[in-house]
Motif scaffolding. Structure first.
Motif, PDB file in Angstrom:
ATOM      1  N   ASN A  10       0.834  -1.206   0.000  1.00 38.48           N
ATOM      2  CA  ASN A  10       0.000   0.000   0.000  1.00 38.48           C
ATOM      3  C   ASN A  10       0.867   1.254   0.000  1.00 38.48           C
ATOM      4  O   ASN A  10       0.399   2.331   0.343  1.00 38.48           O
ATOM      5  N   TYR A  49     -16.196  -9.131  -9.348  1.00 38.01           N
ATOM      6  CA  TYR A  49     -15.041  -8.859 -10.206  1.00 38.01           C
ATOM      7  C   TYR A  49     -14.889 -10.010 -11.193  1.00 38.01           C
ATOM      8  O   TYR A  49     -14.235 -10.998 -10.917  1.00 38.01           O
ATOM      9  N   SER A  55     -10.288  -6.088 -13.509  1.00 38.83           N
ATOM     10  CA  SER A  55     -11.205  -5.288 -12.695  1.00 38.83           C
ATOM     11  C   SER A  55     -10.835  -5.326 -11.214  1.00 38.83           C
ATOM     12  O   SER A  55     -10.929  -4.316 -10.524  1.00 38.83           O
ATOM     13  N   GLU A  93      -7.573  -3.259 -10.744  1.00 36.73           N
ATOM     14  CA  GLU A  93      -7.885  -1.827 -10.802  1.00 36.73           C
ATOM     15  C   GLU A  93      -8.599  -1.369  -9.533  1.00 36.73           C
ATOM     16  O   GLU A  93      -8.328  -0.283  -9.021  1.00 36.73           O
ATOM     17  N   ALA A  94      -9.497  -2.182  -8.997  1.00 36.24           N
ATOM     18  CA  ALA A  94     -10.179  -1.835  -7.743  1.00 36.24           C
ATOM     19  C   ALA A  94      -9.173  -1.707  -6.600  1.00 36.24           C
ATOM     20  O   ALA A  94      -9.285  -0.798  -5.772  1.00 36.24           O
ATOM     21  N   ARG A 121      -6.010  -0.908  -6.933  1.00 35.17           N
ATOM     22  CA  ARG A 121      -5.234   0.307  -7.201  1.00 35.17           C
ATOM     23  C   ARG A 121      -5.983   1.568  -6.785  1.00 35.17           C
ATOM     24  O   ARG A 121      -5.377   2.491  -6.244  1.00 35.17           O
ATOM     25  N   THR A 122      -7.284   1.606  -7.043  1.00 34.32           N
ATOM     26  CA  THR A 122      -8.041   2.797  -6.660  1.00 34.32           C
ATOM     27  C   THR A 122      -8.096   2.961  -5.143  1.00 34.32           C
ATOM     28  O   THR A 122      -8.332   4.058  -4.652  1.00 34.32           O
ATOM     29  N   ARG A 123      -7.824   1.884  -4.413  1.00 33.16           N
ATOM     30  CA  ARG A 123      -7.777   1.932  -2.949  1.00 33.16           C
ATOM     31  C   ARG A 123      -6.349   2.119  -2.432  1.00 33.16           C
ATOM     32  O   ARG A 123      -6.108   2.059  -1.237  1.00 33.16           O
ATOM     33  N   GLY A 124      -5.382   2.278  -3.355  1.00 27.52           N
ATOM     34  CA  GLY A 124      -4.003   2.540  -2.957  1.00 27.52           C
ATOM     35  C   GLY A 124      -3.129   1.311  -2.810  1.00 27.52           C
ATOM     36  O   GLY A 124      -2.047   1.391  -2.233  1.00 27.52           O
ATOM     37  N   TYR A 125      -3.555   0.174  -3.352  1.00 23.82           N
ATOM     38  CA  TYR A 125      -2.786  -1.072  -3.250  1.00 23.82           C
ATOM     39  C   TYR A 125      -2.229  -1.474  -4.608  1.00 23.82           C
ATOM     40  O   TYR A 125      -2.846  -1.218  -5.636  1.00 23.82           O
ATOM     41  N   GLU A 126      -1.072  -2.118  -4.588  1.00 21.18           N
ATOM     42  CA  GLU A 126      -0.475  -2.708  -5.786  1.00 21.18           C
ATOM     43  C   GLU A 126      -0.276  -4.197  -5.536  1.00 21.18           C
ATOM     44  O   GLU A 126       0.146  -4.597  -4.445  1.00 21.18           O
TER      45      GLU A 126
END
Length: 116
Positions: free
Chosen positions: A10, A53, A58, A61-62, A64-69
């Motif tokens: 994160n 998902y 998808s 990307e979800a 990533r939008t929450r700050g995770y890789e």
């Protein structure tokens, strides 16, 4: 259900034992990481609902939008079949769950892999 261990970060903390997988009955990918040591509840838990998902892209990307890789997808293969779980992905859509279609993953790339 298929599940694999991946690394999830994160930006400040890394969970080397995050979990990604596919839940065939729910027809969704799921992603879990950062369990609380006292309650075992995950700070990141995606893919708990029916068809939430349907593609790997998808859920990534979800996250990533929450700050995770998510890292470590290169050696993972989601295979279909009667005893193993996995979706078929073609043009971002799921295949028929009874045909045994599958997909293999490389970093940020999906490849359709028909199973026999």
């Amino acid at each position: 259900m298929s599940r694999y261990t991946v690394q999830i970060t994160n930006g400040t903390t890394t969970d080397d034992e995050g979990t990604i997988g596919y839940d065939r009955p729910l027809r969704t990918f799921f992603l879990q990481a950062f369990p609380d040591p006292e309650t075992d509840e995950c700070a990141l838990w995606l893919g708990a609902f029916l068809e939430e998902y349907s593609t790997l892209e998808s859920i990534i990307e979800a996250a990533r939008t929450r700050g995770y890789e998510v890292r470590g997808l290169a050696d993972i293969s989601f295979e279909g079949g009667s005893s193993s779980a996995g979706p078929a992905a073609h043009s971002g859509r799921m295949g028929h769950p009874d045909r045994g279609d599958g997909l293999a993953l490389e970093p940020e790339v999906l490849h359709v892999v028909p199973t026999t």
